[in-house]
Motif scaffolding. Structure first.
Motif, short mmCIF file in Angstrom:
data_model
loop_
_atom_site.label_atom_id
_atom_site.label_comp_id
_atom_site.label_asym_id
_atom_site.label_seq_id
_atom_site.Cartn_x
_atom_site.Cartn_y
_atom_site.Cartn_z
N VAL A 88 5.65 -0.71 5.62
CA VAL A 88 4.79 -0.31 4.50
C VAL A 88 3.90 -1.50 4.13
O VAL A 88 4.39 -2.63 4.02
CB VAL A 88 5.66 0.10 3.29
N VAL A 89 2.61 -1.24 3.93
CA VAL A 89 1.67 -2.33 3.68
C VAL A 89 1.13 -2.23 2.25
O VAL A 89 0.48 -1.25 1.89
CB VAL A 89 0.50 -2.29 4.69
N LEU A 90 1.40 -3.24 1.45
CA LEU A 90 0.91 -3.24 0.05
C LEU A 90 -0.58 -3.57 0.03
O LEU A 90 -1.00 -4.58 0.60
CB LEU A 90 1.67 -4.27 -0.78
N PRO A 91 -1.39 -2.75 -0.65
CA PRO A 91 -2.83 -3.03 -0.69
C PRO A 91 -3.17 -4.15 -1.69
O PRO A 91 -2.33 -4.54 -2.50
CB PRO A 91 -3.41 -1.70 -1.19
N LEU A 92 -4.40 -4.63 -1.60
CA LEU A 92 -4.86 -5.73 -2.46
C LEU A 92 -5.85 -5.21 -3.49
O LEU A 92 -6.50 -4.19 -3.25
CB LEU A 92 -5.58 -6.77 -1.60
N ASP A 93 -5.98 -5.94 -4.58
CA ASP A 93 -7.05 -5.60 -5.51
C ASP A 93 -8.33 -6.34 -5.09
O ASP A 93 -8.34 -7.04 -4.06
CB ASP A 93 -6.64 -5.89 -6.96
#
Ligand SMILES: Cc1ncc(COP(=O)(O)O)c(C=O)c1O
Length: 401
Positions: A139-144
């Protein structure tokens, strides 16, 4: 404004660079070495190399003492509890591979490993391969928009199936510190293991691993003004006990028979074969040198130089800085200019920067670019380096536009 570095003269390479007209702005790739380290290596090799932990003779005893002293210095430097929590590897990359093999038995098909969108390949590919081997979901956490992991998304994505979170402390591309306390707490609340890639973060400021709340922390010596070929894996004692052995041979074994063997626990059980003895002793000297610096003074120097780097880039037309860098580096693109061409012209003018995908291809793809130029700073850089960089940049842009 002139910003001198009080530590420049401690690095002989800087005088050599000045003499040959080179400007070194690639410390995030590898740092130059202080004279203290060079002296320690010369002293170790000229007073007699010997293998560690196995020889009864005096040179062996001396080498073992110096080698183990570095383990203690690291435990102190990292506020990391006991020296037994420090495993020497050949680099941050090897340390993460060790974890991806050593923790394999902790996963069942369908479990999740969570990483972020900005990971260096070293903190992506070992987990990707583990996921493929065990049928796990990556699972890849997105960036702001600033280049920081989006905590709302992390709240949604870290859940009961999450068995491990592996996250960079400081991005090697964006120069952004990640919200570790929050992310580690989210993972811990699910009973997941946590790995922090400190390859960039460890270099800037002092850290308190005992308080950080991660299970494992890894970095490479060569970015921390130490020798190359050496990495550090720090672990919580209970987390280190979960590791399965992954490389087999001398030193890591307690008892061996033709058909079976018993192995040491950490740290020795994960240091198979002859370690990088000279490098470990050298890192000890680099740490002694770093311990002698005033950390408020080094942080202020890095900060003022970094602010000046960012201001210079922002003042130039068409320059886009990636993310909102907060520490010692800036990656950028220039409208209408290919980053490889720009890097080539900077190199020709004696400016050493890094260009390309920075071992983070998926991140660059997410940002919609194929490459960027990165300038990164070390303690030895001063405003003359930035002046030469900006003069070379302006000349290169004149030619390319
Ligand atoms: C964030 C990060 N992680 C891991 C690594 C890998 O370090 P090494 O190549 O020393 O193993 C790097 C190196 O650039 C890095 O910047």
């Amino acid at each position: 404004m002139s910003i001198p570095s009080p530590w420049r003269s401690a690095f002989p390479a800087l005088a050599a660079f000045d003499a040959e007209g080179q400007t070194y702005l690639d410390s995030a790739a590898t740092a130059q070495k202080p004279q203290a380290l060079i002296d320690a290596l010369a002293s170790y090799y000229s007073s007699g190399a010997a293998n560690v932990h196995r020889a009864q003779h005096l040179p062996g005893e001396r080498a073992t003492r110096a080698f183990e002293a570095t383990r203690s210095k690291l435990a102190h430097w990292l506020n990391g509890g006991s020296p037994a929590q420090i495993v020497f590897t050949h680099g941050a990359t090897e340390a993460i591979n060790l974890l991806a093999y050593g923790l394999e038995a902790q996963f069942r098909a369908g479990d999740q490993i969570v990483i972020s969108a900005l990971e260096h390949h070293a903190n992506l590919l070992p987990w990707q391969r583990l996921a493929q081997r065990r049928g796990l979901e990556l699972v890849v956490l997105p960036l702001d928009s600033r280049g920081i992991v989006d905590l709302d998304a992390a709240n949604r994505l870290i859940g009961p199936r999450t068995r491990l979170l592996a996250i960079s402390q400081l991005s090697n591309v964006l120069g952004t510190w990640q919200p570790l306390p929050e992310l580690l707490a989210l993972a811990r609340a699910q009973g997941a293991l946590t790995v922090v890639d400190g390859a960039q973060g460890v270099v800037h400021g002092r850290h308190n691993l005992s308080a950080l709340g991660c299970d494992f922390y890894v970095f490479s010596s060569h970015k921390l003004y130490g020798p190359d070929g050496l990495g550090v894996l720090w672990g919580r004692p209970q987390a280190l006990e979960l590791l399965q052995h992954w490389q087999f041979g001398g030193e890591m074994v307690r008892l061996a028979d033709y058909q079976s063997a018993e192995f040491h626990g950490a740290p020795m059980g994960f240091e198979a074969g002859t370690p990088a003895i000279g490098a470990v002793i050298g890192l000890g000297a680099s740490l002694d040198w770093l311990e002698g610096l005033d950390s408020a003074e080094t942080a202020a120097h890095e900060d003022i130089l970094h602010t000046s780097l960012l201001a210079g880039l922002e003042a130039r037309d068409g320059v886009r800085i990636l993310g909102e860098p907060k520490a010692a580096l800036a990656s950028f693109t220039v409208e209408g200019v290919h980053s490889a061409d720009l890097a080539h012209l900077l190199t020709e003018q004696g400016v050493a920067v890094r260009a390309g995908h920075h071992c983070a291809m998926p991140l660059l793809k997410t940002l919609g670019i194929s490459g960027a130029v990165r300038a990164s700073l070390g303690l030895y850089n001063d405003s003359s380096d930035l002046e030469r960089f900006f003069t070379a940049l302006d000349r290169a842009l004149e030619l390319l536009r």
